[in-house]
Structures are given as structure tokens and as C-alpha cells.
Design a protein around this motif. Structure first.
Motif, PDB file in Angstrom:
ATOM      1  N   ARG A 345     -39.391 -14.254  12.317  1.00  0.00           N
ATOM      2  CA  ARG A 345     -39.235 -12.854  12.739  1.00  0.00           C
ATOM      3  C   ARG A 345     -37.814 -12.375  12.414  1.00  0.00           C
ATOM      4  NH1 ARG A 345     -43.050 -10.599  15.915  1.00  0.00           N
ATOM      5  NH2 ARG A 345     -44.736 -11.976  16.652  1.00  0.00           N
ATOM      6  N   VAL A 346     -37.736 -11.228  11.795  1.00  0.00           N
ATOM      7  CA  VAL A 346     -36.432 -10.640  11.468  1.00  0.00           C
ATOM      8  C   VAL A 346     -36.410  -9.184  11.936  1.00  0.00           C
ATOM      9  CG1 VAL A 346     -36.011 -12.137   9.491  1.00  0.00           C
ATOM     10  CG2 VAL A 346     -37.252 -10.005   9.163  1.00  0.00           C
ATOM     11  N   LYS A 347     -35.246  -8.731  12.331  1.00  0.00           N
ATOM     12  CA  LYS A 347     -35.088  -7.347  12.766  1.00  0.00           C
ATOM     13  C   LYS A 347     -34.663  -6.482  11.584  1.00  0.00           C
ATOM     14  CE  LYS A 347     -33.832  -8.512  17.529  1.00  0.00           C
ATOM     15  NZ  LYS A 347     -35.112  -7.991  18.084  1.00  0.00           N
ATOM     16  N   PRO A 348     -35.141  -5.244  11.512  1.00  0.00           N
ATOM     17  CA  PRO A 348     -34.753  -4.363  10.398  1.00  0.00           C
ATOM     18  C   PRO A 348     -33.324  -3.886  10.576  1.00  0.00           C
ATOM     19  CG  PRO A 348     -36.072  -3.159  11.981  1.00  0.00           C
ATOM     20  CD  PRO A 348     -36.074  -4.606  12.434  1.00  0.00           C
ATOM     21  N   LEU A 349     -32.749  -3.419   9.500  1.00  0.00           N
ATOM     22  CA  LEU A 349     -31.413  -2.835   9.571  1.00  0.00           C
ATOM     23  C   LEU A 349     -31.466  -1.526  10.364  1.00  0.00           C
ATOM     24  CD1 LEU A 349     -30.146  -3.342   5.918  1.00  0.00           C
ATOM     25  CD2 LEU A 349     -29.363  -4.529   7.983  1.00  0.00           C
ATOM     26  N   ARG A 350     -30.401  -1.258  11.083  1.00  0.00           N
ATOM     27  CA  ARG A 350     -30.326  -0.001  11.822  1.00  0.00           C
ATOM     28  C   ARG A 350     -29.918   1.145  10.905  1.00  0.00           C
ATOM     29  NH1 ARG A 350     -27.323  -1.792  17.469  1.00  0.00           N
ATOM     30  NH2 ARG A 350     -28.964  -3.261  18.183  1.00  0.00           N
TER      31      ARG A 350
END
Length: 350
Positions: A345-350
Motif C-alpha cells: 500500500r502506498v499513499k498518493p502525493l499531496r
């Protein structure tokens, strides 16, 4: 008078014979005194047992002129240090390698010969396993001073098997544990208890089936993994948690013989795991029957293997290091590549 060669003896070490369900060594004339005065010395019923007996009787080979002689020394000195299951697998691999490459001079093997060996075999997976044994034998040949360099290490590129990706979902486990048993102990209840303990500890099948009541101590479950028992001797203490205590309690109550020394035992109170062969045929049959019942009576449409549970344990661990420690891997790379099966799982760039 030498015994006639039989087809089933092909690939065995020189002067070995297989007859009446056992392996024998035909003693060279004049050396009978070293073999209890016998001309035909019984080595054992299985290949691992026979190699151990032979190793006890023979002096170390000082030189090896061909691959067969290298494999003989490898079987004598290296194979016995591995786990029981690996010993059996290596013995089969050595037998096949000797049958095809045994007469090849030690320094004549080239990378092309390795490719040809695999290309001509229909069982490609088995052939790759055999080449791995041959490669390690050549590594030892360099260590023993037979050669200055490995003839094909780093020069042979084989298409490796892709790691299995099957991840067992939580709902699938719930379905498996929902099956009702007709018996008060053993069978279904034993498999369900095994699943509970396996998911919490990630122990290998052989280690879990060999677990005894005396291994369950106040500070946790004491385990010496069979795979490293004869090498690093690494030991584990899996600390108790409420869930693990409950799982072990369920396993105890599921035993068909309550006074047996094993946490998982047969109807006779014996261990499912055969130390001589490294197999657990009775347990494997019970597992197959259980999975067939699961597919017939639950929502599951795809079966999973016992080994997939070990991967689920590693995948569900919060960190790679925790997973590596549970699985008793020396290097986290194999844990990451083979056993960590959840998508990252990776978070998207803000």
C-alpha cells in the motif's frame, strides 16, 4: 563374482546394489575385514540412511576425478548436514545426476552441458533442482581443492520459477473453521487447530508436527527449526499471547490420544512426521481430505496449500523483520520475495 547390474541400480554410487527393498555395498576383494567380514554389506532401506552408513565406514575421498566421485564425497560430507527432507531430495537429485553426468571428468563440465541437461529433461523443475545440487557440489570442489574455479556459477542463467502469489483471505479461514466435525477429536478438529497455531507462529509443517508437550514452556513455545538444526542450530522461543494459548489449548483437546507426547498425533498417539524419510503421508492425506470437504461445503472456490498458511502469517506480520523472525529466515530477502504476498500500500502525493 560381481553381481549383474540391474536397471534400478543406475545412478547409484559405484558398487552399490538395490535388492529386496534395501541398499547394499559390494565390498572390494581384500577389504572384507573393514566391512564386518562381509562381501555384500547392507547399508539401509532408504538412501539417506544408506549414505549415513556409508559415510561412517568409508574414509574421506582425497581426490575426485569425475563428477560421480565429487557427488560421492558431497553425499558423504554435505548432505547429512541438511534437514531430513532436503537430504531425501538431494539423494534423489544425486542419483539422477550420477546417471547422466557421472563419467564426465571433473574439469570438463561446461555451461553448455548444464543447459543441455535441463533441455533434455521433461521435468524442468526437478532438473533445475538437480542443477542447484550440482552447482553446490562444484562450490565444495573449489573449497576442497579439486578445482581453482567454479565452471558455471554466474555463467548459467536459468528461467527461475515465479514465486507463488496465493494469499489466503481472512474470510477463507473463517469458512475453514466453520466446518463441523463428526468426531470429538482428530481429523477435522486437528486440522482446524493446526491452522490456528500455524497462522500465529508461521512454523514449518515438519516443525509443527514434531512439536511435543515438553516444548510448551512457561515463557513460550521452544523450537529448533529442523532446517537449521544441523547447520546454524538456531533456536526460537515464540512468546505466548492470549490467542496463541487458546490455539494450543484447542490443539490439545483435539488430540485423539491425550497422553501422547505430541501436540498433533495419530490415532495411535504417534508423530505424523517420519524422521527417516522427512515425510508426513498420513497428515498430508488428512489435509487433502479436509480441503476437499471445504470446497464441497463452503463458499471457497479455490483451495490453498498448507504452505500458503505460512505465507499468510508472513504477509499479515506488521513488519518484514517480524515476518523474517517468525519464519526463522536468515535473510529477509526470501521472506520478502516468496512469503510477503499482500499488495504493497502506498499513499498518493499531496
Amino acid at each position: 563374482m560381481p553381481l549383474p547390474r540391474k536397471k534400478e541400480n543406475k545412478g547409484l554410487p559405484a558398487r552399490w546394489r538395490f535388492k529386496h527393498g534395501a541398499y547394499y555395498y559390494q565390498v572390494p576383494i581384500g577389504l572384507e575385514a573393514q566391512w564386518d567380514g562381509k562381501q555384500l554389506f547392507r547399508l539401509g532401506k532408504s538412501l539417506p540412511e544408506s549414505y549415513r552408513t556409508w559415510a561412517d565406514r568409508l574414509s574421506t575421498l582425497d581426490d575426485a576425478k569425475n563428477i560421480a566421485e565429487l557427488l560421492d564425497r558431497y553425499a558423504l560430507q554435505v548432505v547429512p548436514t541438511k534437514s531430513i527432507t532436503t537430504q531425501a531430495q538431494n539423494s534423489v537429485a544425486i542419483k539422477r545426476l550420477r546417471a547422466v553426468l557421472g563419467a564426465v571428468p571433473l574439469q570438463s563440465l561446461k555451461p553448455r552441458h548444464v543447459y543441455q541437461y535441463i533441455d533434455k529433461r521433461q521435468a524442468k523443475v526437478a532438473a533445475r533442482r538437480e542443477v542447484e545440487v550440482l552447482s553446490h557440489a562444484y562450490t565444495k570442489a573449489v573449497e576442497w581443492g579439486y578445482l581453482d574455479r567454479h565452471p558455471f556459477k554466474g555463467e548459467v542463467r536459468l528461467d527461475g520459477e515465479k514465486p507463488r502469489t496465493r494469499y489466503v483471505e481472512d474470510w477463507e479461514i473463517i469458512e475453514c473453521l466453520s466446518i463441523e466435525s463428526r468426531r470429538k477429536a482428530g481429523s477435522v478438529l486437528a486440522i482446524q487447530a493446526y491452522i490456528r497455531v500455524k497462522l500465529l507462529t508461521g512454523m514449518r509443517r515438519g516443525d509443527l508436527l514434531r512439536l511435543t508437550m515438553s516444548d510448551l514452556k512457561d515463557d513460550g513455545i521452544h523450537v529448533t527449526p529442523g532446517k537449521t538444526e544441523n547447520s546454524t542450530g538456531k533456536r526460537l522461543i515464540i512468546e505466548w499471547s492470549d490467542e496463541l494459548r487458546e490455539a494450543v489449548s484447542i490443539a490439545k483437546s483435539a488430540r485423539p490420544v491425550q497422553i501422547a507426547p505430541w501436540l498433533f498425533c495419530t490415532l495411535r498417539g504417534e508423530c505424523y512426521f517420519d524422521e527417516e524419510t522427512g515425510r508426513a503421508g498420513g497428515w498430508d492425506s488428512m489435509w487433502r481430505n479436509f480441503m476437499s470437504k471445504v470446497l464441497e461445503t463452503t463458499k471457497l472456490k479455490e483451495k490453498f496449500t498448507e504452505h500458503d498458511l505460512r505465507a499468510k502469517c508472513a504477509s499479515d506480520a506488521e513488519t518484514l523483520e517480524h515476518a523474517r523472525a517468525l519464519l526463522a529466515h536468515a535473510d529477509g530477502k526470501i521472506t520478502e520475495r516468496v512469503y510477503r504476498r499482500k499488495p504493497e500500500r502506498v499513499k498518493p502525493l499531496r
